[in-house]
Enzyme design. Structure first.
Site, PDB file in Angstrom:
ATOM      1  N   TYR A  29       5.378  -7.699   6.287  1.00 53.94           N
ATOM      2  CA  TYR A  29       4.099  -7.935   6.660  1.00 53.94           C
ATOM      3  C   TYR A  29       3.853  -9.647   6.860  1.00 53.94           C
ATOM      4  CZ  TYR A  29       3.788  -3.070   5.946  1.00 53.94           C
ATOM      5  OH  TYR A  29       3.721  -1.609   6.379  1.00 53.94           O
ATOM      6  N   ARG A  88       2.955  -8.870  -4.538  1.00 49.52           N
ATOM      7  CA  ARG A  88       3.961  -8.319  -4.150  1.00 49.52           C
ATOM      8  C   ARG A  88       5.073  -8.599  -3.459  1.00 49.52           C
ATOM      9  NH1 ARG A  88       4.542  -1.572  -2.468  1.00 49.52           N
ATOM     10  NH2 ARG A  88       5.284  -1.451  -4.886  1.00 49.52           N
ATOM     11  N   GLN A  93      -5.354  -4.371  -3.491  1.00 46.65           N
ATOM     12  CA  GLN A  93      -4.197  -5.099  -2.380  1.00 46.65           C
ATOM     13  C   GLN A  93      -4.633  -5.516  -1.125  1.00 46.65           C
ATOM     14  OE1 GLN A  93      -0.721  -2.934  -0.565  1.00 46.65           O
ATOM     15  NE2 GLN A  93       0.513  -4.236  -1.980  1.00 46.65           N
ATOM     16  N   CYS A 146      -0.855   3.425   1.601  1.00 51.24           N
ATOM     17  CA  CYS A 146      -1.547   3.561   2.742  1.00 51.24           C
ATOM     18  C   CYS A 146      -1.901   5.156   2.944  1.00 51.24           C
ATOM     19  CB  CYS A 146      -0.926   3.226   4.105  1.00 51.24           C
ATOM     20  SG  CYS A 146      -1.164   1.513   4.199  1.00 51.24           S
ATOM     21  N   SER A 200       1.026   3.314  -7.264  1.00 48.61           N
ATOM     22  CA  SER A 200       1.495   2.449  -6.524  1.00 48.61           C
ATOM     23  C   SER A 200       0.747   2.119  -5.381  1.00 48.61           C
ATOM     24  CB  SER A 200       3.156   2.462  -6.006  1.00 48.61           C
ATOM     25  OG  SER A 200       3.667   1.242  -5.756  1.00 48.61           O
ATOM     26  N   PRO A 201       0.499   1.080  -4.697  1.00 47.14           N
ATOM     27  CA  PRO A 201      -0.347   1.020  -3.280  1.00 47.14           C
ATOM     28  C   PRO A 201       0.374   1.936  -2.275  1.00 47.14           C
ATOM     29  CG  PRO A 201       1.056  -1.064  -3.914  1.00 47.14           C
ATOM     30  CD  PRO A 201       0.985  -0.268  -5.048  1.00 47.14           C
ATOM     31  N   GLY A 261       4.654   5.879  -6.901  1.00 40.50           N
ATOM     32  CA  GLY A 261       4.261   6.035  -5.563  1.00 40.50           C
ATOM     33  C   GLY A 261       4.085   7.644  -5.233  1.00 40.50           C
ATOM     34  N   ARG A 262       5.217   7.969  -4.463  1.00 41.33           N
ATOM     35  CA  ARG A 262       5.347   9.469  -4.058  1.00 41.33           C
ATOM     36  C   ARG A 262       5.299  10.452  -5.176  1.00 41.33           C
ATOM     37  NH1 ARG A 262      10.832   8.416  -1.235  1.00 41.33           N
ATOM     38  NH2 ARG A 262      10.681   7.139  -3.183  1.00 41.33           N
TER      39      ARG A 262
END
Ligand SMILES: Cc1cc2nc3c(=O)[nH]c(=O)nc-3n(C[C@H](O)[C@H](O)[C@H](O)COP(=O)(O)OP(=O)(O)OC[C@H]3O[C@@H](n4cnc5c(N)ncnc54)[C@H](O)[C@@H]3O)c2cc1C
Ligand SMILES: Cc1cc2nc3c(=O)[nH]c(=O)nc-3n(C[C@H](O)[C@H](O)[C@H](O)COP(=O)(O)O)c2cc1C
Length: 782
Positions: A570, A618, A489, A414, A411-412, A711-712
């Site tokens: 965002y 997304r 992304q 940052c 997963s994207p 992700g995590r």
């Protein structure tokens, strides 16, 4: 001690039994408005695990109950002329009348006073009671009397249901999904004693109306159900007993205790009939109250312990029931599914049962599910083995000309570690190791389209040559050393820009070195965040051009796919949500207007991005806040992007407004992916607290998403996919440098999996045969 109990249903009676056993000298009385043998409903159902609990708490009633029980192991799903049977479920049913008789007898035997035909209006006559138990059922008069204190929340569900009975014998818990000229009807049926079964019929309100059920009396509506399900019922009649159609109320109470009064059973909380837990919850409440009375030094402490100790368990059951009822409410989403995939969806709807778990108890069924999945993949042009297919996670998937070799996705995320937007060695190792670790597709972190589009000073970007060169180095490494595809992304932070690095305070405004932020409307994220400037048309054009320029750079870097970030509050998300878009021009108001700018940006990027490469978007499929985006709106958003040419919708949720109240849990965003995929008819990727390959397979096999992002879990385990491949015996690419590791894990996993399965089988609850044998033993003297 004096204990008064209002309501002689399973909760009240079982509480009386357990408390009397604990305190034989206590004066315990149950007040019931009906006669002793007057009962509505037909059968009740318990799982093996619930019976184990009863066994521990009162052996004599347990033994009598189990002697009267009908047992079954199988769940049978009838759908479009097919039947799928899944074994190993361990359920038991008995007549509600018998259950109440056994509990009444046991209570009397222990010295509990039972008073029937006493319809209590108020509790003043119990002023001298030390404890007053309010187990007066779903429409509890006493909960209503103290409504301000207990603060019940009653969520009346849309579907209509009616409880009936039949003489039809059944050897499995039976779900029948029946197409009719009016719409779908569902029967949930099980046998509870020789020659008697419970039948709960369910349908949506529109089908109910079209089928002419409004205004029919109980007998007439039973006749209508007999017409619909006659092919299955044969000569067996449908029996009625207060079989009115109603809407199921999901009841929760903010408080369970008032002074010395305590809510128990349906009065306190209900659980939808599709998970068969109403009577279980009621009796386990009684167990929890009795346990608390045993452990606590006084009644107030016991009630506090009961309320706080039991709440989580009840909420878990209610959550499972909620998820299950929502599945039944939206059964039309799955109506076109392959029947075996449909049956898999029925089995796994409430998250408790998973792909691996079904593999243990119904391997043939799961083998069929795998084959059906492989057939769908083959129909898309892949030369995959249908007779011995790999698990769904390892089936390939294609978007435009891009093929991914498996369905697991990074997963994207940052990393907040770029220098002036330039990704460095950390990023090379980060993406490189996850690519080597086997994920089929990697997403970059949100990569910002300009300096002012950054969330934090550490965010990566793609607006200059240095960034382009740095990303090219990473993309080249990924392509040279793995089979992973790489998606870029692109995003703009909007009003959440100029904030601190995650570890310094997520979404918190920078104290120094910030920059001006922009948004759809001039609303700060936190009250003390920077107030963003509302974008005017010229600024919108400039930002659109930034997105296009970054997309062109991304193509030059060699990325395989492009994602437009329209989620998490965002910039583009701020246009979509009515909570953050208060504009009065053509970009605010109705959803069509709110989508206009994000769709414009998408179209401009799509035009600049090579036609053979796919694009995703997304979205936040719910804002988790009143007045915001909901799952239904997300379907419209996904459709609009689908029409604009999006290939995949990456379904996330929330982070739109700071006051949101998300409901977390395992796979908590998957229902939104499910809704978007199966209502908007677009491919989806789901994400969110998905932590095991078992969950990935469960989601894919049930048709709830096409790709699954983690992700995590990937932050701590770059080789998540390689390990899962070894576990499921699915061959996967590994660079030559790492082959010895691959060979070892593939070899060891065979044995590890065998050991694990043996352990699981040993830990399985008692089977029907074992229970029956035990019930045949002489009654224990107590
Ligand atoms: C119509 C209907 C049919 C059902 N059929 C089934 C079924 O077939 N299978 C199944 O598993 N579950 C069935 N259920 C659900 C199941 O009955 C409950 O989940 C379970 O019984 C909860 O137990 P309880 O003791 O909390 O409440 P209840 O069983 O409802 O018991 C509450 C008792 O309190 C009594 N009472 C209420 N007010 C007063 C008062 N003021 N004074 C004195 N007594 C009072 C009521 O008469 C009732 O006997 C049915 C529910 C309904 C409403
Ligand atoms: C450290 C971190 C950074 C994230 N950054 C992004 C991001 O740049 N873009 C994005 O769309 N989601 C981002 N997310 C959200 C994740 O993609 C994912 O949706 C979320 O973590 C839930 O999935 P998980 O439970 O598997 O971690 C981030 C999440 C984390 C934990």
């Amino acid at each position: 001690m004096k204990i008064a109990i209002i309501g002689g249903g399973p909760a009240g009676l079982y509480a009386a039994i357990l408390l009397k056993k604990q305190r034989p000298s206590a004066d315990i009385a149950v007040y019931e408005r009906n006669r002793a043998d007057d009962t509505f409903g037909f059968g009740v159902v318990f799982s093996d695990a619930t019976l184990d609990n009863f066994e521990k708490h009162d052996l004599p009633s347990y033994q009598r109950i189990t002697q009267e029980f009908a047992y079954w192991d199988d769940i049978a799903v009838h759908f479009r002329g097919t039947v799928h049977r899944v074994g190993g479920n361990g359920f038991c049913g008995c007549s509600r009348r018998t259950l109440l008789r056994i509990l009444q007898e046991r209570a009397r035997e222990l010295g509990v006073t039972l008073q029937f035909e006493v319809d209590l209006e108020d509790e003043s006559q119990f002023a001298d009671a030390d404890l007053l138990i309010l187990s007066d059922g779903i429409n509890s008069r006493f909960r209503q009397k103290y409504v301000d204190h207990f603060q019940p929340e009653v969520d009346l569900r849309a579907n209509k249901f009616a409880w009936m009975g039949s003489t039809k014998p059944l050897d499995a818990f039976t779900f029948i999904f029946q197409e009719t000229e009016w719409g779908p009807f569902i029967a949930h049926a099980y046998q509870y004693e020789a020659g008697h079964s419970t039948w709960i019929f369910e349908t949506d309100p529109e089908t109910f109306e079209r089928a002419g059920l409004t205004g029919l009396d109980e007998r007439q509506s039973a006749d209508r159900m007999k017409e619909i399900f006659g092919w299955f019922l044969g000569d067996h009649p449908l029996l009625i007993n207060r079989s009115m159609w109603r809407n199921f109320p999901m009841i929760r109470n903010k408080r369970w205790v008032k002074d010395n009064m305590v809510l128990l059973g349906d009065a306190k909380s209900t659980a939808h009939f599709s998970i068969g837990s109403g009577t279980k919850l009621a009796m386990e409440d009684a167990i929890a109250l009795a346990d608390a009375m045993q452990r606590a030094p006084n009644i107030p402490a016991a009630l506090d312990l009961y309320e706080h100790g039991r709440r989580e368990e009840v909420e878990k059951t209610q959550h499972a029931a909620d998820v299950s009822l929502v599945w039944f409410e939206h059964v039309d989403r799955f109506w076109d599914f392959d029947p075996v995939q449909f049956a898999f969806g029925v089995m796994t709807r409430s998250k408790a049962i998973t792909y691996d778990n079904l593999t243990l108890r119904a391997p043939d069924f799961v083998a069929e599910v795998d084959k059906a999945f492989a057939r769908q993949v083959r129909a898309k042009g892949f030369d995959v083995d249908v007779e011995k297919p790999v698990a769904p996670m390892f089936q390939p998937f294609k978007l435009r000309e891009m093929t991914v070799t498996n369905r697991a996705v990074l997963s994207p995320m940052c990393m907040y570690s770029a220098d002036e937007g330039v990704p460095g060695d950390f990023h090379l190792v980060h993406y490189g190791s996850r690519a080597i670790g086997g994920a089929g597709l990697l997403f970059t972190e949100m990569t910002c389209v300009s300096r002012d589009a950054r969330i934090t000073p550490g965010c990566a970007g793609l607006w200059n040559d240095a960034q382009e060169a740095a990303w090219t180095r990473i993309v080249d490494f990924v392509h040279a050393n793995s089979k992973a595809k790489f998606a870029l992304q692109l995003g703009h932070a909007g009003r959440k820009g100029a904030t601190k690095l995650m570890w310094d305070g997520i979404d918190q405004p920078l104290e120094q070195g910030g920059w001006d932020v922009v948004s759809a409307s001039p609303l700060p994220y936190f009250p003390d965040s920077q107030v963003p400037r509302e974008l005017d048309r010229a600024a919108m054009d400039a930002i659109k051009a930034d997105f296009v320029a970054a997309a062109e750079r991304g193509n030059r870097c060699g990325f395989d796919m492009l994602e437009l970030h329209c989620a998490h509050g965002y910039l583009l998300a701020s246009f979509i949500s009515p909570l953050t878009n208060k504009r009065t021009d053509g970009y605010g108001g109705a959803l069509e207007n709110r989508l206009r700018f994000p769709l414009e940006v998408f179209a401009a990027m799509r035009a600049a991005w090579p036609a053979h490469k796919p694009m995703s978007v997304r979205i936040s499929a719910t804002d988790w806040a009143d007045g915001g985006v909901t799952g239904d709106v997300a379907v419209l958003i996904a459709r609009a992007f689908g029409e604009a040419g999006v290939d995949l919708v990456d379904v996330s949720t929330g982070q739109t407004v700071c006051e949101a109240k998300p409901i977390y849990g395992r796979m908590f965003q998957t229902p939104f992916s499910d809704q978007v995929r199966n209502e908007a008819d677009v491919a989806t990727m789901c994400v969110g607290n998905i932590t095991s390959a078992d969950q990935v397979n469960t989601i894919l096999a049930a048709g709830r998403a096409d790709l699954v992002a983690l992700g995590r879990p990937h932050l701590v385990d770059p080789a998540f996919t390689m390990k899962a491949a070894a576990w499921y015996g699915a061959d996967t690419f590994c660079p030559p440098q790492y082959l010895p590791g691959k060979e070892q894990i593939f070899r060891n996993s065979v044995r590890d999996r065998q050991d694990f399965e043996e352990l699981k089988i040993k830990a399985k609850p008692k089977t029907r045969a074992e229970l029956t044998a035990e019930a045949a033993k002489p009654l224990a003297a107590e």
